[in-house]
Design an enzyme around this catalytic site. Structure first.
Site, PDB file in Angstrom:
ATOM      1  N   LYS A 247       1.524   0.488  -2.803  1.00  0.00           N
ATOM      2  CA  LYS A 247       0.311   0.972  -2.116  1.00  0.00           C
ATOM      3  C   LYS A 247       0.126   2.462  -2.368  1.00  0.00           C
ATOM      4  CE  LYS A 247      -2.265   0.907   2.187  1.00  0.00           C
ATOM      5  NZ  LYS A 247      -3.516   0.552   1.504  1.00  0.00           N
TER       6      LYS A 247
ATOM      7  N   HIS B 148       3.954  -1.063   4.277  1.00  0.00           N
ATOM      8  CA  HIS B 148       3.302  -1.759   3.163  1.00  0.00           C
ATOM      9  C   HIS B 148       4.228  -1.783   1.950  1.00  0.00           C
ATOM     10  CE1 HIS B 148      -0.515  -1.254   5.363  1.00  0.00           C
ATOM     11  NE2 HIS B 148      -0.957  -2.246   4.610  1.00  0.00           N
TER      12      HIS B 148
END
Ligand code: NAD
Length: 267
Positions: free
Chosen positions: A159, A155
């Protein structure tokens, strides 16, 4: 016409949902909420959509605008989600919860509130990911414990939680058909075994880098062959479309805790 409120309206998902709603004929954004002190408070949401204003300005107090929406879609952060939950439960408003990284106590508050209001909570609202949950479950059932299972995810650098909520959901999807207790079988980070791997474990690894929207792979590795089930999200629109679909589905439902598998009829 379904009247929607968004909490976390100025965030990455909030702005994506706002743009999606600007194009919808069946739902409209009537309330946009941000945290107190956010630079987005007081801003017209038309700034996120580059369309004409329909008069919705970001506010920081959901309680004061609770009569103006039918369903709340929450992509914020866990502490905010549980506060919004109690407002929705008190006022009988349904809720779509996309926020991830909730602890056991916060999840139990969601379960309690679902006795009063319909809630759809999913770690990932993308249709393709929910299909992958099903495929991973089928693969685990067919392959049994002859395989080693590794779940990896990548990600963007911002995040906050790791492993992702989606990676954990994938792990639960494979644990159940293998009769594994997920909490006992899961191995995270440095806890992972690097030699003498125990096939009764499910290992997780996470990468945080750049602007990756979200990649997930479940690897089933046996002697002589490997299977990989991979999903790659190329834009947040996939999550936003799923969350909006869940909101429409939830509108007709009685109180209870539902997930995207229910919405897609995959159970
Ligand atoms: P983000 O940080 O860009 O946005 C979160 C927003 O919430 C911020 O603008 C923040 O100011 C706001 N916020 C914080 N406290 C608030 C409060 N009390 N009231 C209202 N707003 C508040 O994050 P993001 O990338 O948009 O992701 C948000 C959450 O959604 C994360 O938990 C993420 O993991 C999750 N997520 C879930 C899915 C899914 O499909 N379920 C998909 C993408 C992201």
């Amino acid at each position: 016409m379904l009247n929607i409120a968004i909490t976390g309206a100025g965030g990455r998902m909030g702005q994506t949902l706002t743009r999606l709603l600007a194009d919808s004929d069946e739902a409209k954004l009537t309330v946009a909420v941000e945290r107190r002190g956010s630079p987005h408070v007081g801003v017209d949401v038309a700034a996120f959509t580059a369309t004409e204003s329909n008069g919705v300005v970001v506010v920081d107090d959901i309680e004061s605008v609770v009569e103006q929406f039918d369903i709340l879609i929450d992509f914020s952060q866990p502490e905010a989600t549980v506060e919004n939950l109690s407002v929705c439960a008190r006022h009988g408003k349904a809720m779509v919860i996309g926020t991830t990284g909730m602890n056991a106590d916060q999840i139990s508050q969601v379960q309690t509130a679902s006795q009063k209001i319909p809630i759809c909570m999913a770690s990932n609202f993308a249709t393709g990911v929910n299909l992958c949950f099903k495929l991973a479950e089928m693969a685990a059932r067919a392959l049994g414990d002859e395989v080693d299972i590794e779940i990896s995810e990548t990600h963007h650098r911002h995040k906050k939680d790791a492993p992702s909520g989606t990676a954990l959901s994938l792990g639960k999807s494979v644990a159940s058909p293998l009769d594994l207790d997920f909490d006992a079988a899961a191995r995270f980070g440095m806890e992972r075994q690097v030699s003498g791997r125990d096939s009764k474990t499910i290992s997780f690894s996470s990468v945080r880098a750049g602007d990756v929207v979200g990649d997930h792979t479940v690897l089933f590795a046996a002697e002589g062959e490997r299977i990989e089930i991979t999903h790659k999200a190329s834009s947040r629109a996939a999550f936003a479309r799923g969350a909006l679909r869940a909101a429409h589905w939830l509108n007709a439902k009685t109180p209870g805790l539902y997930d995207m598998q229910d919405v897609l009829n995959l159970k």
